[in-house]
Every structure is written in C-alpha cells, then in structure tokens.
Write a protein that holds these residues in place. Sequence first.
Motif, PDB file in Angstrom:
ATOM      1  N   LYS A 155       4.212  -7.085   4.957  1.00 57.98           N
ATOM      2  CA  LYS A 155       5.287  -7.917   5.514  1.00 57.98           C
ATOM      3  C   LYS A 155       5.251  -7.923   7.043  1.00 57.98           C
ATOM      4  N   ALA A 156       4.761  -6.825   7.637  1.00 52.07           N
ATOM      5  CA  ALA A 156       4.667  -6.746   9.098  1.00 52.07           C
ATOM      6  C   ALA A 156       3.417  -7.430   9.633  1.00 52.07           C
ATOM      7  N   GLY A 157       2.590  -7.938   8.732  1.00 47.47           N
ATOM      8  CA  GLY A 157       1.370  -8.618   9.155  1.00 47.47           C
ATOM      9  C   GLY A 157       0.245  -7.686   9.549  1.00 47.47           C
ATOM     10  N   LEU A 158       0.348  -6.399   9.177  1.00 42.82           N
ATOM     11  CA  LEU A 158      -0.658  -5.419   9.563  1.00 42.82           C
ATOM     12  C   LEU A 158      -1.759  -5.250   8.534  1.00 42.82           C
ATOM     13  N   THR A 159      -1.536  -5.719   7.300  1.00 39.55           N
ATOM     14  CA  THR A 159      -2.563  -5.591   6.275  1.00 39.55           C
ATOM     15  C   THR A 159      -2.423  -6.739   5.293  1.00 39.55           C
ATOM     16  N   THR A 160      -3.285  -6.748   4.287  1.00 39.97           N
ATOM     17  CA  THR A 160      -3.336  -7.854   3.334  1.00 39.97           C
ATOM     18  C   THR A 160      -3.258  -7.335   1.906  1.00 39.97           C
ATOM     19  N   GLU A 161      -3.029  -8.228   0.967  1.00 35.30           N
ATOM     20  CA  GLU A 161      -3.000  -7.843  -0.447  1.00 35.30           C
ATOM     21  C   GLU A 161      -4.363  -7.329  -0.896  1.00 35.30           C
ATOM     22  N   GLU A 162      -5.448  -7.902  -0.350  1.00 33.11           N
ATOM     23  CA  GLU A 162      -6.792  -7.444  -0.708  1.00 33.11           C
ATOM     24  C   GLU A 162      -7.004  -6.002  -0.271  1.00 33.11           C
ATOM     25  N   ILE A 163      -6.601  -5.676   0.964  1.00 36.39           N
ATOM     26  CA  ILE A 163      -6.734  -4.300   1.461  1.00 36.39           C
ATOM     27  C   ILE A 163      -5.836  -3.361   0.662  1.00 36.39           C
ATOM     28  N   ALA A 164      -4.642  -3.819   0.326  1.00 37.99           N
ATOM     29  CA  ALA A 164      -3.712  -2.979  -0.438  1.00 37.99           C
ATOM     30  C   ALA A 164      -4.354  -2.511  -1.742  1.00 37.99           C
ATOM     31  N   LYS A 165      -5.047  -3.400  -2.415  1.00 33.81           N
ATOM     32  CA  LYS A 165      -5.668  -3.045  -3.696  1.00 33.81           C
ATOM     33  C   LYS A 165      -6.931  -2.224  -3.488  1.00 33.81           C
ATOM     34  N   ARG A 166      -7.775  -2.661  -2.552  1.00 33.40           N
ATOM     35  CA  ARG A 166      -9.068  -1.998  -2.350  1.00 33.40           C
ATOM     36  C   ARG A 166      -8.923  -0.591  -1.789  1.00 33.40           C
ATOM     37  N   VAL A 167      -7.994  -0.396  -0.875  1.00 35.93           N
ATOM     38  CA  VAL A 167      -7.877   0.882  -0.180  1.00 35.93           C
ATOM     39  C   VAL A 167      -6.867   1.810  -0.847  1.00 35.93           C
ATOM     40  N   PHE A 168      -5.702   1.268  -1.209  1.00 37.15           N
ATOM     41  CA  PHE A 168      -4.600   2.103  -1.699  1.00 37.15           C
ATOM     42  C   PHE A 168      -4.376   2.004  -3.203  1.00 37.15           C
ATOM     43  N   GLY A 169      -5.100   1.089  -3.863  1.00 39.37           N
ATOM     44  CA  GLY A 169      -4.884   0.903  -5.293  1.00 39.37           C
ATOM     45  C   GLY A 169      -3.521   0.331  -5.611  1.00 39.37           C
ATOM     46  N   VAL A 170      -2.948  -0.396  -4.677  1.00 39.29           N
ATOM     47  CA  VAL A 170      -1.624  -0.991  -4.867  1.00 39.29           C
ATOM     48  C   VAL A 170      -1.799  -2.484  -5.140  1.00 39.29           C
ATOM     49  N   VAL A 171      -1.287  -2.942  -6.282  1.00 40.61           N
ATOM     50  CA  VAL A 171      -1.410  -4.337  -6.684  1.00 40.61           C
ATOM     51  C   VAL A 171      -0.136  -5.073  -6.290  1.00 40.61           C
ATOM     52  N   ILE A 172      -0.285  -6.081  -5.443  1.00 39.30           N
ATOM     53  CA  ILE A 172       0.858  -6.848  -4.948  1.00 39.30           C
ATOM     54  C   ILE A 172       0.585  -8.327  -5.190  1.00 39.30           C
ATOM     55  N   SER A 173       1.534  -8.981  -5.751  1.00 38.57           N
ATOM     56  CA  SER A 173       1.412 -10.412  -6.037  1.00 38.57           C
ATOM     57  C   SER A 173       2.721 -11.099  -5.682  1.00 38.57           C
ATOM     58  N   GLU A 174       2.605 -12.183  -4.920  1.00 41.36           N
ATOM     59  CA  GLU A 174       3.768 -12.970  -4.510  1.00 41.36           C
ATOM     60  C   GLU A 174       4.833 -12.097  -3.845  1.00 41.36           C
ATOM     61  N   GLY A 175       4.360 -11.170  -3.040  1.00 37.30           N
ATOM     62  CA  GLY A 175       5.266 -10.337  -2.262  1.00 37.30           C
ATOM     63  C   GLY A 175       5.958  -9.236  -3.035  1.00 37.30           C
ATOM     64  N   LYS A 176       5.510  -8.963  -4.271  1.00 43.52           N
ATOM     65  CA  LYS A 176       6.132  -7.915  -5.084  1.00 43.52           C
ATOM     66  C   LYS A 176       5.081  -6.936  -5.588  1.00 43.52           C
ATOM     67  N   ILE A 177       5.497  -5.681  -5.730  1.00 40.23           N
ATOM     68  CA  ILE A 177       4.609  -4.629  -6.230  1.00 40.23           C
ATOM     69  C   ILE A 177       4.519  -4.707  -7.746  1.00 40.23           C
ATOM     70  N   GLY A 178       3.305  -4.748  -8.256  1.00 41.98           N
ATOM     71  CA  GLY A 178       3.085  -4.631  -9.700  1.00 41.98           C
ATOM     72  C   GLY A 178       2.930  -3.164 -10.051  1.00 41.98           C
ATOM     73  N   HIS A 179       4.017  -2.527 -10.449  1.00 43.85           N
ATOM     74  CA  HIS A 179       3.997  -1.070 -10.614  1.00 43.85           C
ATOM     75  C   HIS A 179       3.050  -0.626 -11.724  1.00 43.85           C
ATOM     76  N   ALA A 180       3.088  -1.291 -12.868  1.00 47.90           N
ATOM     77  CA  ALA A 180       2.196  -0.911 -13.969  1.00 47.90           C
ATOM     78  C   ALA A 180       0.739  -1.155 -13.578  1.00 47.90           C
ATOM     79  N   ALA A 181       0.484  -2.280 -12.919  1.00 42.96           N
ATOM     80  CA  ALA A 181      -0.883  -2.594 -12.496  1.00 42.96           C
ATOM     81  C   ALA A 181      -1.371  -1.598 -11.444  1.00 42.96           C
ATOM     82  N   THR A 182      -0.456  -1.147 -10.595  1.00 43.18           N
ATOM     83  CA  THR A 182      -0.822  -0.159  -9.580  1.00 43.18           C
ATOM     84  C   THR A 182      -1.205   1.164 -10.223  1.00 43.18           C
ATOM     85  N   VAL A 183      -0.422   1.612 -11.200  1.00 43.59           N
ATOM     86  CA  VAL A 183      -0.756   2.856 -11.910  1.00 43.59           C
ATOM     87  C   VAL A 183      -2.127   2.738 -12.556  1.00 43.59           C
ATOM     88  N   SER A 184      -2.395   1.588 -13.165  1.00 46.23           N
ATOM     89  CA  SER A 184      -3.676   1.371 -13.835  1.00 46.23           C
ATOM     90  C   SER A 184      -4.825   1.339 -12.836  1.00 46.23           C
TER      91      SER A 184
END
Length: 766
Positions: A622-651
């Motif tokens: 949201k601060a413009g410091l990173t992207t959804e692609e980096i979130a998934k690749r680096v942190f394993g966090v799945v974000i879609s349409e500005g929301k965290i996919g909690h189950a997808a992140t755990v997986s």
Amino acid sequence: MTLIDAQLGTEQEDRFSTESAFRSVKWDGTARGYIPSDPPKYSPAVTMHDPAPAEIDAVTYEVIRYALMSANLEHGDIIARLSMSPVVMVARDFQSSLMTERGDLVYLGSGVQYFSNQNALTVKYILEHHSEDGLTDGDIWLSNDPYIGASHQSDVSLVSPIFVGGELFCWLSNSQHFQDVGGSMPGSQVTTAADAFADPSSWPPLRLVEGGRMRDDVEHAFVRQSRVPNYSRMDIRAAIGAIQATREKVLRMVDRYGADVVKGVMHRLIDAGEKVFVDRIAKIPDGRWSHRIYTEGALPGDKNIYAYQVNVTKKGDRVIVDNAGSDPQTGSINLTYAGFSGIAQATITQQLIPDLAGAYGGAYRRIDIRPVPGLLNCADYPAAVSPSGASTVMQVLSCAATAVCKMLASGTDGTRELTLGAPSANLASLIGGGLNSTGQQFIYQNTDGLMGSLAGRATRDGVDAGGQWWIPDSAIENAEQIESGMPFIMLGRRLRPAGLDGSGRYRAGVGFRETLLVHGALGGQIFWYVNESFSNGQGLFGGNPGSIARARVKHATDAVDLLGKSVGIGGLDDVNGEEEILPFKGMFAFADGDVIEWTSPAAAGYGDPLLRDPELVLADIKAGLTTEEIAKRVFGVVISEGKIGHAATVSERLATRRERLGSEPKAEAEAPDGAVQIGDVLHVVDGRWWSNGADLGPASETYRSNAVIRETKLSEIGPEFEPADVESADRFVLREFLCPVTGYRIDAEIALAGSELLEDVLIRAL
C-alpha cells in the motif's frame, strides 16, 4: 585500552585465544598500532590533578554532569558552524570528547562513534612520549597518524590540556575529516596505494599552538599538503576555536564548584558507566560470537577475495574482541589498531548502553581488544590505510556489529531488543575532483551514503533511508547545496523497492538510488565508487543479505537536450549515451553531459522472511514499496485485489519449507521451561542446542553441522542480486542453516563455496 590480562579458563577458550599473538609484539605506534602502557607512563614533570573522592550532593552532581555533557556537545556544534567543508558542516564527520587528566573518556559527542578512542590514544601517546619536555596549559597538539590514533590520515585530531593550579586537570579534543590532506588522489583516499609511502603524510603529534600562540610553521606545513588549502586552514581554525570556547566553559565550572568537585563528578560518572555496563552484560551468558565478511580486490584490477573476521567473547564481567580468521594485510584495504579498537568500542557501546549518551569511559575499562597483528583489520606499518574511511571501516564495522548483535540476541531481560542490526558494509558514495568551467579545482566528496538504511531488528523493521547509527548526528546536503558549489545537477534521489534484498521477518529500511548530471565542468575523475559483484551485508538469524552497491556512468548523453524539452529523467536508463562498464573499484573520467548513477544499498534483514507478518507485507504494498509478485516470491504471502489470502499464504509458505527440507515439515514445538532463546528459531536447553525438538549438539560447539544446510549460488537467489561480475559472484553461495523439523531458517550467511563452517555462536553451559 591498556594491556589488561584477560583470564583464560576452559580448553575451548584457549583454542580461540589470541593472547599469545597479541603479546608477542610491541605496540609502539611505529612498527604497528599504539597501545598505552599499563600502568600509564608519563614524566614526573607533569603533576596530575587526582584528588581524593569529594563529597558531592545529588543535585550538584546532576548539574555538573549535564553541564559537562552540554559543553562537549556544544564543542561539536561550534566545529560544524565554523567549518567550511560540507563533510563537516552537513555530514558532521567529526567528534568531540572530554577526557580526564590521564586521557580516560568522560564524554563522547554525537558525531562519528568509531572515533571513540582516536583522541584518547593520541593523548596517552603525548603523555608517554612528550611529557618529559613539559606540557603547557593551552597547548594544542595536531595528529593524524593512523598508527597512533587516527583511523586514516584524513581524520585529524587536535588535543589540548587544561591545567588548574599548576596541575593537569583534563583534556579537550576533537577529530574531523579534512577534505584533502594530500596524497596522489584528490580527496586523499588513495585506492592505488600499495603501502604507506603512497598514502598521504601521517603526522605524529606536533604542537600546533604553543604558549597560547599558533605555530605558523606547523600550520603552513600541514596546509601545504592540501589541494584545497583554504578549506584546511579554516577547518583547523574551527577546531581551535571550538577547543578554546569549551575550555572557557570548563574553567567557569571549576571556578564555581571547585576543581576537586568537578573532577569528582568526572570520576563518579566513569564509575557509574562501568556499573551499568557490568550489570547489562550480566544478562548475557558467557560465550563467543563471530562474523566474517568478504571484500573484492585489494587494489584496482585485483580479482582476489579477502576476508575480515571479528570475534566477541564474553567472560564474566569482561568483553574481549579479536580479529582471528581475517586475512593478512595487503593492498589498500587495511585498518590499523586505532580503527579496529574504535570500531569494537562503538559497536558494543552504541547497542548495549546507548542510554549513557556518550559517557562510555567506564565501559571501556571492561572491553579488552586482543587483535592478531599483521592482519587486514589490524595492520602493521607500512600498510596503506588512507581509503579505509570509505571502505575498510564500513566493512569491519558491519562485521563487528553483526557479531555484537549475535551476542545481544543470546541474552535475557531485554538485551535481544537492544540489537540495532548491522549497518551497510559500504558507504557507497562518490569521491572525485576536477576543474570547473572557470578552471578552478574542485573536490567532490559525496556523503549521501550517510542517508543509508537501518537494518531489520529483533522487534521491528529498519527505517527507510534512516541514516547510520554509527554517526547519529549526520545529515546530507540538499540538492541545491550541491548544485551551487559543484558542477553537478541532481537528477534525482529515489527510494529502492523492498524486495528480496534486506528482507526478513523484519526487513531493513530500503536504500536509494542517486543520479547526477555533470554540468559546468571542464573535466574530472571519480576516484572512489563501489560496484559490487556480491552483497556484503549479511542478515541476522535467517534474514536476507542487504543490497548490492552499484555504480554506473554514461558518457556524452542527451540529458541536457531532454531537460530542455521538459522531459523528466528518472534514472540512467532514461538517457542515451555510451555506458562504461565499471569494475568493483577503480577510476573513471567524466565530462560535461555525462550522467553518473550510484546505489546506496539497503542493510540486511532479521529473521526468516517466511515468518513475516502478512499485514506488514500488505502495508508495504500500500505504501508503494513492494509488489504482489515480491510478496509471494520473497515472503510467501499471497495477495489479490489488495487483500491477503490467508489459506493460500499458509499453503505457499508450507511449499517453500517443503522445498527447503526435501521432505514434509512438521509443526513448531513450544520451547521447554528454562530455554534460552538465541535469535528466532534456536534455543539452548540444558546446555544443548534445541530447535523445535531437534537436538543440534552441545551449545559449546557449533549447531550448524547438525542443521539442514542448503546452498544456492548468489547469482541465482533472485533478480535483486544479479551481479555485475558473474565470475566473482559465483565464488559465493547463500548458505542456509535450517531447522530440521520445520524448515525455517536458523541463520543464513554469504560464504565462499566449499569453505568450512564458521563457528559463529558458542555458548558455555547454561
């Protein structure tokens, strides 16, 4: 820093002891660095003011204590106001200090913290070698000798004794970085120097002011070395004026309260600082913590790799620091004892006791520096050291800070939260010079790297472009200041994204990229830049390394035409021109119309990125410091349409841990009662390493050989680490040490491929 015996105990400690190597040589300030005699030596011609302890009520003590602190801080402010050099005025690359009659620190200022012992060593050298000739009230001595007190020749000390009633009462001193003190390169950082004879001149202590009068011969001889003599002359006068103003304040205190009372406050302050230090390290178990860092090229064109190592041992109420494991001195990448010991003191005091606000003299009594002579970070004469302020100091400081962070993270009752993280291992800036459009010589020392990045910490993220904690009072020049005095136009300073580099459970503050257009120069050269093949900033307890420091230049660009057409230039890639491919270090010429771009790297992260709170990742998006692609690749966090996919992140995170282990990870286990946490994933239980139920061996030996080890070439860990020199980068791997149960990182380090495991954390039985 005196030759205090460090008591040795177990065979384990004897295996690592550097005591024999340390005591096998003479630390005389000539053949190698200077260490004062113990007990201190000085001529009977000097009468010391050393009264019996005075009765001082609490109110008087506090009033005088703060008056002394304020006088020392104002000492530094006067230097900044009177100096002509931007590196002093703005970057505040200086230090002021107040010392007792024997040169023991009372107060250190808010400037460069690794100058902690520069003035004290110089004072004690004068007492030991020059007091026979008599010391006179108001004399001011000048020195920049790295084998006595300075970290390199550009850092010049002025020290002055104050006498009261014919007795030596105390010393005032300051050190500041001079823009040019000679040598074969403008700016005096001689990267091509193979020995001290190619460096700028080293000045052992000389009387600059004698009997209250300036010695014009000494001033003239010193200023004569400089390419910018007016700057050097004014900076000397600024330092003298600051000493004289502070001297008046100290003497007014003595007149009001009496010499014995003021001295009693000084001694009580030192004793109190020692007690705070001892109380705080009592929360840390006895042990040994080590870190190793690598650098490229001892001289321009050299493709070899060199290692610095710093080891910190805590035993009882003492902390012992050594450099065993470092490579032998060579080229221009060396540091003397003065620099090494100052770094050791700064990285310990700034993290362990920052609340003492510069009153570190008592802590120094408990810090023993035990280096092996002749190594890169404690070189013997005639090793070249002039570039150390911009390179070696930063690397050894980062290395030492990491070892100290590991020590603090092994403690209890809040010491873990004191870790500041390691600063970037490169003060990636520019130093150069040339002729402006009128034919006048200029020297450009870009200190914008001080804007830096603060590393990820045990409990929170670092600060984006948050400065450097080893120089807490620094600032950088406004673009308009640079443009008004130098033939450059600032095309932009831009924060870099929060990517793989510097990531962790808590990420580092992001670094930045700076782009400059050469405008109004007949020509010139850049003599100092950094274009790394691999990152030097290693993470803590599983955090990822910091960014790679880069430098680029394009010649004969169309930047002026684009600006004339009101076309914005976001960076080097937005202009056309001939790009010169730069090695790690060297020189390059510039002319009007060239565009230079360099990157100030992010520091390193703390903890496994897979343990990062997804809400923090979303906040960075949201601060413009990173992207959804980096979130998934680096942190394993799945974000879609500005929301965290909690189950997808755990997986996603489970899949990454499965890939790491090559098997199915198991659930985390709660640490048993009495376990001592080391970092995030590791504990000590009954004297043995424990990670989620896995026994990794005795805590007095390394856990690493019993962890799951995974190695990846640095050039392959992610696009953020794409190297300028693949051949050099591929000598290194990111070596991960994984919990055998969960697949979370215990730690990760940059290591030479095929190298032995570093025994980085060893804890005596708890």
